[in-house]
Design an enzyme around this catalytic site. Structure first.
Site, mmCIF file in Angstrom:
data_model
loop_
_atom_site.group_PDB
_atom_site.id
_atom_site.type_symbol
_atom_site.label_atom_id
_atom_site.label_comp_id
_atom_site.label_asym_id
_atom_site.label_seq_id
_atom_site.Cartn_x
_atom_site.Cartn_y
_atom_site.Cartn_z
ATOM 1 N N LYS A 37 -67.979 -40.662 -14.687
ATOM 2 C CA LYS A 37 -67.861 -42.220 -15.346
ATOM 3 C C LYS A 37 -69.632 -42.487 -15.682
ATOM 4 O O LYS A 37 -69.529 -43.384 -16.502
ATOM 5 C CB LYS A 37 -67.644 -43.043 -13.959
ATOM 6 C CG LYS A 37 -66.192 -43.298 -13.610
ATOM 7 C CD LYS A 37 -65.328 -42.333 -13.571
ATOM 8 C CE LYS A 37 -64.091 -42.335 -13.327
ATOM 9 N NZ LYS A 37 -63.462 -40.813 -13.094
ATOM 10 N N HIS B 145 -62.265 -70.315 -16.265
ATOM 11 C CA HIS B 145 -61.881 -69.991 -17.708
ATOM 12 C C HIS B 145 -63.226 -69.402 -18.281
ATOM 13 O O HIS B 145 -64.134 -70.222 -17.983
ATOM 14 C CB HIS B 145 -61.128 -70.993 -18.435
ATOM 15 C CG HIS B 145 -61.020 -70.892 -20.060
ATOM 16 N ND1 HIS B 145 -59.910 -70.423 -20.311
ATOM 17 C CD2 HIS B 145 -61.886 -71.345 -20.772
ATOM 18 C CE1 HIS B 145 -60.014 -70.269 -21.667
ATOM 19 N NE2 HIS B 145 -61.167 -71.126 -22.032
#
Length: 465
Positions: free
Chosen positions: A51, A446
């Site tokens: 990773k 949002h």
């Protein structure tokens, strides 16, 4: 005379290390034996180094595609030696943290560098890296020796100078053309990574799809996304011979449904699975049973057939993930120190494939639900519907969620930029037995990726017959 301990732990992996500290803190005299490097496969040649290097590959990809976002930049030049050096710094710090934790922060732990073999049910001999051999005895012995790359039986393979992931992670130069034998999650992660570094990449898979345990639509979409970046796939290809030419070129001959293929490259990575490190332990001296593949047989409490001997992590078979190895530790810790019994048989299996986009998986796939004859409905939503995806330009993939007759989530495959994180939110909902309508009506900030859970269930349908 042998040295006597309360606990012997063979292998410094993701189950053995925390178990050593927990038992030492509880007053047990613990000896931990490691033949290779402290930290086990995850830290040294598995999750963490892969990773870390994937992060470098992602940076190269961002530079290469910056013009699509109105940013002008020169084409990236990848310095593989520097990429590997960065990885070594990150992993070195992790490994040092493990060493400090075991040797300084928890009195009662003796760490030995060497190879252990059983001499009896509760005795081992350790060939130390330095110094004379040691004989040890303990009423409790835990085997946490993990796995190594499985090398397939391919004629001529041994003479090609092939690489396993361990060697490739240390390779200081960039392969011109990397052949990868195996289309599982290891092959896919390395394939995309080296393609983004600048190598030509060809993945050779014997099955008819990548990621053999996933639904066909998930595999096909992920393959298409990687092909769009230039990764080549040869599926249904049974490799039977490999050779290395005078100029160093490697050739893999494979049988396919359309005839024989000869695939040529400069480097060959073997990514065809793992084999357990049980064959080096002289388990016959202890009477410990293994299966036909060499995995140590255990019961639901991770006990072998010999009283007082346990097997933890990948060496006992089943899904091979760091988080399951760590849960093995918790099962044994709670049984020995907390008087709590929990089975290792029935537990959730979340996992992620760290391609870009990520694949986050939890619960049942459609194939598994059909096999178990579970009535379900399925919702599929393209990632391109998500506002965050359009804003960031990361449009590939889809959400796929299975819901049972009680409106509870029973499985999900989330193929998107943050697929693993979204999958974890669904795992939490599954653990809390929430009905899907709770997520559908929940107020999310949002514009997050998670906001897509408001819309993911809008088109729940009966599965196609």
């Amino acid at each position: 005379m042998p040295d006597s301990y309360d606990v012997v732990i063979i292998g410094s992996g993701q189950a053995g290390n925390p178990l050593a500290t927990a038992l030492a803190d509880a007053g047990r005299r613990v000896v931990l034996i490691e033949e290779y490097l402290l930290g086990g496969s995850c830290i040294n040649y598995g999750c963490s180094p892969v990773k870390t290097m994937l992060a470098s590959a992602e940076r190269a990809h961002q530079v290469r595609t910056a013009v699509d976002f109105g940013v002008l930049a020169d084409a990236p030049r990848v310095d593989m030696a520097a990429v590997v050096a960065r990885k070594d710094v990150v992993i070195g710090a992790m490994r040092e943290g493990v060493r400090k934790n075991l040797t300084q922060e928890h009195p009662g732990i003796t760490v030995l560098a060497g190879r252990a073999v059983f001499t009896g049910p509760h005795s081992v001999r350790v060939a130390l890296e330095t110094g004379p051999e040691k004989e040890l005895t303990a009423p409790l012995i835990f085997i946490n020796t993990g796995t190594r790359a499985a090398i397939p039986e391919v004629d001529g393979l041994a003479e090609t100078g092939f690489l396993t992931t361990t060697e490739l992670l240390d390779l200081p130069e960039l392969p011109e053309h990397l052949l990868i034998l195996g289309g599982g999650y290891i092959g896919l992660e390395f394939g995309q990574m080296y393609r983004r570094f600048g190598s030509r990449v060809t993945i050779i898979e014997s099955g008819e799809q990548v990621l053999e345990h996933e639904d066909a639509d998930v595999c096909a979409t992920l393959q298409e996304l990687l092909e769009a970046e230039g990764v080549e796939f040869v599926l249904g290809a049974k490799a039977y011979r490999a050779s290395k030419g005078a100029g160093g070129q490697i050739t893999v001959a494979a049988r396919t449904s359309s005839g024989e293929r000869r695939l040529r490259g400069t480097h060959l990575l073997i990514a065809t699975g793992r084999t357990p490190n049980s064959d080096k332990l002289n388990l016959s001296a202890a009477g410990v049973r293994v299966d036909e593949q060499g995995y140590i047989q255990v019961n639901s409490r991770l006990q072998t057939n010999v009283r007082g001997i346990y097997a933890l992590g990948d060496v006992h078979g089943g899904p091979q993930f760091t988080h399951l190895s760590y849960d093995d530790y918790r099962i044994v810790r709670d049984a020995l120190l907390g008087g709590k019994s929990r089975s290792a048989r029935q537990r959730p299996l979340p996992y992620a494939v760290f391609t870009d986009p990520q694949l986050g998986r939890i619960g049942l796939s459609e194939a598994q639900a059909r096999e178990k004859k579970i009535a379900y409905r399925v919702a599929v939503m393209p990632v391109s519907n998500i506002g965050r995806a359009r804003e960031t330009g990361r449009l590939g993939g889809f959400f796929k969620v299975l819901v049972d007759a009680k409106d509870q989530i029973i499985g999900a495959a989330i193929l998107c930029a943050e697929g693993g994180e979204i999958m974890t939110m669904l795992q939490l909902a599954m653990t809390g037995r929430l009905k899907y309508q709770v997520l559908q009506q929940m107020i999310f900030a949002h514009p997050l990726w998670a906001e897509a859970l408001n819309n993911a269930f809008a088109k729940l349908k009966e599965p196609k017959k």
